[in-house]
Design an enzyme around this catalytic site. Structure first.
Site, PDB file in Angstrom:
ATOM      1  N   ARG A 164       0.519   1.800  -0.266  1.00 60.73           N
ATOM      2  CA  ARG A 164      -0.545   0.814  -0.451  1.00 60.73           C
ATOM      3  C   ARG A 164      -1.134   0.887  -1.861  1.00 60.73           C
ATOM      4  NH1 ARG A 164      -3.579   0.273   5.481  1.00 60.73           N
ATOM      5  NH2 ARG A 164      -1.691  -0.349   6.589  1.00 60.73           N
ATOM      6  N   ARG A 188       2.537  -2.333   5.897  1.00 60.49           N
ATOM      7  CA  ARG A 188       2.689  -1.639   7.179  1.00 60.49           C
ATOM      8  C   ARG A 188       4.164  -1.336   7.413  1.00 60.49           C
ATOM      9  NH1 ARG A 188      -1.011  -1.246  11.203  1.00 60.49           N
ATOM     10  NH2 ARG A 188      -2.285  -2.808  10.145  1.00 60.49           N
ATOM     11  N   GLU A 207      -7.527  -1.252   3.814  1.00 62.82           N
ATOM     12  CA  GLU A 207      -7.591   0.204   3.958  1.00 62.82           C
ATOM     13  C   GLU A 207      -6.502   0.898   3.142  1.00 62.82           C
ATOM     14  OE1 GLU A 207      -7.297   1.548   8.012  1.00 62.82           O
ATOM     15  OE2 GLU A 207      -6.779   3.570   7.375  1.00 62.82           O
ATOM     16  N   ARG A 266       5.786   6.060  11.452  1.00 63.69           N
ATOM     17  CA  ARG A 266       5.005   5.484  12.552  1.00 63.69           C
ATOM     18  C   ARG A 266       5.767   4.336  13.181  1.00 63.69           C
ATOM     19  NH1 ARG A 266      -1.158   5.719  10.051  1.00 63.69           N
ATOM     20  NH2 ARG A 266      -0.993   7.901   9.450  1.00 63.69           N
ATOM     21  N   SER A 275      -8.350   7.022   4.768  1.00 56.66           N
ATOM     22  CA  SER A 275      -9.238   7.208   5.899  1.00 56.66           C
ATOM     23  C   SER A 275      -9.612   8.685   5.912  1.00 56.66           C
ATOM     24  CB  SER A 275      -8.508   6.819   7.184  1.00 56.66           C
ATOM     25  OG  SER A 275      -9.401   6.758   8.255  1.00 56.66           O
TER      26      SER A 275
END
Length: 428
Positions: free
Chosen positions: A396, A283, A355, A268, A358
């Site tokens: 994560r 991130r 988070e 990403r 999801s």
RNA sequence: GGAGACGUGGCCGAGAGGCUGAAGGCACACCCCUGCUAAGGGUGCAUAGGGUUUGUAGCUCUAUCGAGGGUUCGAAUCCCUCCGUCUCCGCCA
């Protein structure tokens, strides 16, 4: 994308629903385009029908040895008129599609209405955040102290937001991937290995394009003779290649539900997130993720969402990581989703839930673009409902384990479920 | 990367400018017949979109023979580009 018929017939209601997620549907524009669409499409099709019938007459006349000159003269003018109508029709269709491609999914009625993250609703909590009798460190400090994490090397090799993991940390990541895949396979998900680069059609199918090109890494593949765009993109999530396994496919009802799991790296560009979570593994431009995907019959999709979410939760439970489940509000949901649960894991280094997964039900929003369908017996094919969820974001999870399982001396206790994957080691 | 062959419906396979949305076969569904799980007969059987419509019913129109473009009154059929598959050679893990 939404059902064009629904947009046509229930435009106002759809606009109302979209408003709850902060999206303003340009009703006037769509109505205008729709009027034009109808006009030109009907005209073009009528002219095509006329041309076809005339051409057949010419064929018959010729076969009978008659003079076809009068017939030819008759349709002489038809050609330019037809060309114009066809051009107009495709133009308007294109415009309409462009508009529709930018319209997000309508939220399910059970989704809490809200504007932002703040309005998400906590559904449940599992586990208790651990208390420490020493000053907790965050994962970066923990990993760097042991020489497991080398940000400078990553920057030198590539750039910021990439990472180099070493030794036990690299091994822990591999163990986590293996562990997650095994858990999901045991629950009936079929493991698949898929390409990490995908074409534009695939991204359109799952809704990343055309709206979110900026978030993607593009690999140029076009040559100067290409009439079509052949550029490839690095996958932002396994959702793209895995869900696209069923693009333009019609499966038999007996094959449902389809439950798949894949481990892939994800890429990403994180455009627009400068300054957020710049430290550590939270991130990254490249990270590992295990992804769950389901394709199910429409009437089962909300039950499937609960089951899929529970499956992702199972990993956190087996790792004994405290988490909470959040129902995203209308304003915080992703573009294609009708309903989303986020799993947020407790991070002692941040004293916050963050988070880690999801899980979404897209209903038929993706399937319509994908043309992913199923058939009952000999009946007409129907659109499937698609769902997916992280199970889990591995990077994560690594962070969560380091921080939740830290000891005063910097040693990391290995969660019991993971020990078989690390040669029985109790700590690292 | 070089040379050649080929891409037609769920599958096999005809077609080589008009009567082909596409013969024939297999598979599938329903019906008939048949005194055993076998055989025979009949019918049906692509997808998407539009118009009409209260209608995902019916009727009707359009598009689709790997994809895109072109020639033509008319293209599965002719031309161009691309993609893919197969065979041989080269190269490589």
């Amino acid at each position: 994308m939404l059902d064009p018929k629904r947009i046509r017939n229930e435009l106002i209601q759809v606009a109302e629903q979209l408003k709850t997620r902060g999206f303003t549907l340009d009703v006037a524009q769509i109505e205008a385009l729709e009027t034009q669409r109808k006009e030109w499409q009907v005209k073009a099709q009528d002219l095509q029908a006329l041309r076809n019938s005339r051409s057949k007459e010419i064929g018959k006349a010729k076969a009978q040895g008659q003079d076809v000159a009068p017939l030819l003269a008759e349709i002489e003018n038809l050609k330019s008129e037809l060309e114009q109508a066809e051009l107009k029709a495709t133009q308007v269709q294109g415009q309409l599609e462009e508009v529709l491609a930018g319209v997000p999914n309508t939220p399910h009625e059970s989704v809490p209405v809200g504007k932002s993250e703040e309005d998400n609703v906590e559904i449940r909590r599992w586990g208790t955040p651990p208390s420490f009798d020493f000053a907790v460190k965050d994962h970066v400090d923990l990993a760097e102290a042991r020489g497991w994490y080398d940000n400078d090397a990553a920057v030198r090799i590539t750039s910021s937001r990439f990472s180099v993991l070493k030794g036990p940390l690299a091994r822990l990541q591999r163990a986590l991937i293996q562990f997650m895949l095994d858990q999901h396979a045991a629950a009936g998900y079929q493991e698949v290995y898929v390409p990490f680069m995908v074409n534009q059609d695939s991204l359109r199918g799952t809704g990343q394009l055309p709206k979110f090109e900026a978030d993607l890494y593009k690999i140029s593949k076009n040559s100067e003779h290409d009439t079509q765009d052949r550029d490839l993109y690095l996958i932002p999530t396994a959702e793209v290649p895995v869900t696209n396994l069923y693009r333009e496919q019609i499966v038999d009802e007996s094959e449902l539900p389809i439950q798949l799991v894949a481990h892939t790296p994800c890429f990403r560009s994180e455009a627009g997130s400068y300054g957020r979570d710049t430290r550590g593994l939270i991130r990254q431009h490249q990270f590992e993720k295990v992804e769950l995907v389901q394709l199910v019959q429409p009437e089962n999709s909300y039950a499937a969402l609960e089951a899929l979410t529970a499956q992702a939760e199972l990993i956190l439970q087996k790792l004994a990581l405290p988490y909470r489940v959040m129902a995203l509000c209308t304003g915080d949901m992703g573009f294609s989703s009708a309903k989303t649960y986020d799993l947020e894991v407790w991070l002692p280094g941040q004293q916050a839930y963050r988070e880690i997964s999801s899980c979404s039900n897209f209903e038929d929003f993706q399937a319509r673009r994908l043309l992913a369908r199923f058939r009952i017996g000999n009946a007409k094919p129907q659109l499937l409902h698609t769902l997916n969820g992280s199970g889990l974001a591995v990077g994560r999870t690594l962070v969560a384990i380091l921080e939740n399982y830290q000891n005063a001396d910097g040693v990391i206790t290995v969660p019991e479920a993971l020990r078989p994957y690390l040669g029985g080691a109790e700590s690292l």
